[in-house]
Design an enzyme around this catalytic site. Structure first.
Site, PDB file in Angstrom:
ATOM      1  N   VAL A  12     -25.880  42.715 -22.391  1.00  0.00           N
ATOM      2  CA  VAL A  12     -25.484  43.223 -23.715  1.00  0.00           C
ATOM      3  C   VAL A  12     -24.515  44.404 -23.587  1.00  0.00           C
ATOM      4  O   VAL A  12     -23.488  44.462 -24.272  1.00  0.00           O
ATOM      5  CB  VAL A  12     -26.726  43.608 -24.558  1.00  0.00           C
ATOM      6  CG1 VAL A  12     -26.302  44.161 -25.911  1.00  0.00           C
ATOM      7  CG2 VAL A  12     -27.642  42.398 -24.746  1.00  0.00           C
ATOM      8  N   GLU A 124     -29.823  47.223 -35.446  1.00  0.00           N
ATOM      9  CA  GLU A 124     -29.511  45.895 -36.001  1.00  0.00           C
ATOM     10  C   GLU A 124     -29.616  44.796 -34.936  1.00  0.00           C
ATOM     11  O   GLU A 124     -30.049  43.675 -35.232  1.00  0.00           O
ATOM     12  CB  GLU A 124     -28.088  45.920 -36.583  1.00  0.00           C
ATOM     13  CG  GLU A 124     -27.676  44.655 -37.302  1.00  0.00           C
ATOM     14  CD  GLU A 124     -28.540  44.340 -38.529  1.00  0.00           C
ATOM     15  OE1 GLU A 124     -28.507  45.114 -39.487  1.00  0.00           O
ATOM     16  OE2 GLU A 124     -29.238  43.310 -38.501  1.00  0.00           O
ATOM     17  N   GLY A 129     -30.378  38.882 -32.700  1.00  0.00           N
ATOM     18  CA  GLY A 129     -29.069  38.907 -32.043  1.00  0.00           C
ATOM     19  C   GLY A 129     -27.947  39.187 -33.026  1.00  0.00           C
ATOM     20  O   GLY A 129     -27.861  40.268 -33.613  1.00  0.00           O
ATOM     21  N   ILE A 131     -27.444  37.995 -35.940  1.00  0.00           N
ATOM     22  CA  ILE A 131     -27.754  37.818 -37.376  1.00  0.00           C
ATOM     23  C   ILE A 131     -27.922  39.168 -38.078  1.00  0.00           C
ATOM     24  O   ILE A 131     -28.714  39.998 -37.628  1.00  0.00           O
ATOM     25  CB  ILE A 131     -29.071  37.035 -37.559  1.00  0.00           C
ATOM     26  CG1 ILE A 131     -29.022  35.713 -36.809  1.00  0.00           C
ATOM     27  CG2 ILE A 131     -29.388  36.816 -39.031  1.00  0.00           C
ATOM     28  CD1 ILE A 131     -30.349  34.975 -36.794  1.00  0.00           C
ATOM     29  N   GLY A 182     -27.821  33.432 -20.048  1.00  0.00           N
ATOM     30  CA  GLY A 182     -28.011  34.856 -20.358  1.00  0.00           C
ATOM     31  C   GLY A 182     -28.837  35.093 -21.603  1.00  0.00           C
ATOM     32  O   GLY A 182     -28.791  36.172 -22.194  1.00  0.00           O
ATOM     33  N   GLU A 185     -35.017  37.062 -21.373  1.00  0.00           N
ATOM     34  CA  GLU A 185     -35.321  38.457 -21.045  1.00  0.00           C
ATOM     35  C   GLU A 185     -35.355  38.621 -19.528  1.00  0.00           C
ATOM     36  O   GLU A 185     -35.444  37.642 -18.789  1.00  0.00           O
ATOM     37  CB  GLU A 185     -36.685  38.841 -21.622  1.00  0.00           C
ATOM     38  CG  GLU A 185     -36.721  38.881 -23.137  1.00  0.00           C
ATOM     39  CD  GLU A 185     -35.745  39.891 -23.711  1.00  0.00           C
ATOM     40  OE1 GLU A 185     -35.854  41.077 -23.407  1.00  0.00           O
ATOM     41  OE2 GLU A 185     -34.853  39.481 -24.461  1.00  0.00           O
ATOM     42  N   ASP A 196     -41.569  38.781 -26.848  1.00  0.00           N
ATOM     43  CA  ASP A 196     -40.281  39.159 -27.437  1.00  0.00           C
ATOM     44  C   ASP A 196     -40.298  38.904 -28.951  1.00  0.00           C
ATOM     45  O   ASP A 196     -39.918  39.784 -29.743  1.00  0.00           O
ATOM     46  CB  ASP A 196     -39.161  38.357 -26.761  1.00  0.00           C
ATOM     47  CG  ASP A 196     -37.802  38.623 -27.360  1.00  0.00           C
ATOM     48  OD1 ASP A 196     -37.261  39.716 -27.136  1.00  0.00           O
ATOM     49  OD2 ASP A 196     -37.283  37.740 -28.069  1.00  0.00           O
ATOM     50  N   LYS A 200     -40.209  41.604 -32.247  1.00  0.00           N
ATOM     51  CA  LYS A 200     -39.265  41.477 -33.366  1.00  0.00           C
ATOM     52  C   LYS A 200     -40.001  41.394 -34.703  1.00  0.00           C
ATOM     53  O   LYS A 200     -39.550  41.982 -35.698  1.00  0.00           O
ATOM     54  CB  LYS A 200     -38.370  40.267 -33.141  1.00  0.00           C
ATOM     55  CG  LYS A 200     -37.422  40.468 -31.949  1.00  0.00           C
ATOM     56  CD  LYS A 200     -36.763  39.173 -31.522  1.00  0.00           C
ATOM     57  CE  LYS A 200     -35.804  39.388 -30.355  1.00  0.00           C
ATOM     58  NZ  LYS A 200     -35.361  38.123 -29.759  1.00  0.00           N
ATOM     59  N   GLY A 298     -27.636  36.225 -26.460  1.00  0.00           N
ATOM     60  CA  GLY A 298     -26.335  36.025 -25.793  1.00  0.00           C
ATOM     61  C   GLY A 298     -25.519  37.299 -25.825  1.00  0.00           C
ATOM     62  O   GLY A 298     -25.736  38.188 -26.647  1.00  0.00           O
TER      63      GLY A 298
END
Ligand code: HSE
Length: 419
Positions: A12, A124, A129, A131, A182, A185, A196, A200, A298
């Site tokens: 990232v 955010e 990701g 969105i 990619g 995690e 994960d 979220k 991604g």
């Protein structure tokens, strides 16, 4: 000059740097100011990088530079990310993080620190990701009483489940492919075992209901038990198996968050969201329901959300936009999974006659007055799998015991998501 810094040069972090230089003039135009990437913090060496001179190994370099307005944290994990971000906030430097583990575990503290120093803790990129969901939920839907949120919040597991069904791929091969892209995690069990997605849904629940929901309070089950047969039978029953993270507001004001594989009927568009895509359904009293879909993982999709937070900060420096939920001190506003009322997708173990299974199940439900049952509630296919109407846990337990008594061995059952 308004500078930003990037902490962590992994998937990232390197995506944020790449995106900045790729779209720099557009980004600066949106931010309303010239911008510069001041520093990249990473303990590793990148001698061949075109940005080699920007690397630093210490946060102090960044804290000492008054031109740094915002720091993007893309390191992952709780420490040292938490310490670094608390230091930035206490210096009045806003932060933008993609780190869901950090926000799920330490969000209340970070948000309080940001508020105390009139700066922002943006996140955010931590959910969904690419969105847009944090800002829409916090701002655009602010006038609603939120009743439910359902989501496919993990791209890796959605990719795996989809590959199993469409390509007949094994779980291991599909996971390896997700890792290659990619998406996964650092530790794939975080994806596969639902942690994960749990982090979220903790973030979305905290945001929607104003009290910090900690991961330990959320029932979490991953996709390891899902088989090709489950996926195929769900498809034959007009639905799909998805790892669903959800939170529901109960009648008494408590909330019920959880993560688990669910049968999602095709009437709900979530059932058709495949591959690395995520989808979040938000239900509110004014909007009815709204859907947010896009690439959930991604490099550049996640970097897009981080960069948007950086732009927001540069454009509105010192305007406090951070939402702030509180640590309620106890988690007694959270209901346990046993309070979930849901239908069941049941797959029988042996190649039994589906019609006979349905008939027996119908008989049990009627005889035991287990639930308001009609023939419409059960579907059957060549495989012995079917769906029941919604029931309480006590009713489900009673039904499963009855089926076992009668020698109908259940291979697997999973909850049905409300359409
Ligand atoms: N491993 C995560 C996923 C990355 O697959 O969705 C994005 O949080």
């Amino acid at each position: 000059m308004k500078k930003f810094a990037v902490l962590g040069y992994g998937t990232v972090g390197s995506g944020v740097v790449e995106l900045f230089y790729k779209n720099r003039s557009k980004i600066e135009e949106k931010a309303g100011s010239p911008m510069e990437l001041g520093y990249i913090l990473d303990l590793r060496e990148f001698p061949d990088s075109p940005y080699a001179e920007k690397f630093t190994k210490t946060i102090d370099t960044i804290l000492a530079d008054d031109e740094v307005k915002v720091v993007a944290e893309c390191m992952g994990g709780v420490e040292p990310a938490f310490t670094y971000l608390m230091q930035c906030l206490s210096h009045g430097i806003s932060v933008a993080t993609s780190n869901k583990e950090l926000i799920a575990k330490k969000g209340a503290e970070l948000l309080a620190e940001a508020k105390a120093h009139s700066c922002n803790c943006f996140f955010e990129a931590s959910v969904g990701g690419a969105i847009p969901i944090i800002r829409p939920l916090h701002r655009c839907l602010a006038a609603n009483e939120i009743s439910e949120i359902y989501g496919i919040l993990n791209g890796t597991t959605n990719y795996i489940l989809n590959k199993m069904l469409t390509d007949g791929m094994t779980f291991e091969d599909a996971l390896a492919k997700a890792q290659k892209h990619g998406y996964a995690e650092r530790e794939p069990s975080a994806d596969v075992d639902g942690h994960d997605a749990c982090r979220k849904i903790c973030i979305l629940s905290s945001l929607a209901f104003g009290k910090h929901v900690y991961p330990e309070s959320v029932y979490t089950k991953g996709i390891r038990e899902i088989t090709l047969e489950d996926a195929a039978d769900a498809d034959a029953l007009d639905g799909a198996v998805k790892l669903i993270a959800f939170v529901k507001k109960l009648g008494d004001g408590r909330i019920l968050p959880a993560v688990m594989p669910m049968f999602v009927p095709h009437e709900n568009m979530i059932s058709r969201v495949d591959g690395v895509f995520n989808c979040i359904e938000v239900c509110g009293d004014a909007i009815d329901r709204a859907y947010f879909c896009g690439r959930g993982a991604g490099k550049l999709p996640t970097a897009s959300a981080v960069m948007a937070d950086i732009i927001e900060e540069i454009k509105h420096h010192k305007t406090v936009f951070s939402q702030d939920w509180v640590d309620a001190g106890t988690q007694n506003f959270i209901a346990g999974i046993d309070e979930l009322v849901c239908g069941m997708f049941i797959r029988f173990a042996e190649a039994q006659n589906a019609a006979a299974c349905c008939e027996k199940l119908t008989g049990y439900l009627k005889a035991e007055n287990l639930a308001d049952f009609s023939e419409d509630c059960v579907s059957a296919v060549d495989h012995a799998a079917l769906i029941t109407c919604p029931m309480t846990k006590a009713q489900r337990d009673q039904l499963l015991a009855k089926l076992a008594e009668d020698g109908l061995n259940i291979a697997h059952w999973m909850p049905v998501m409300d359409a």
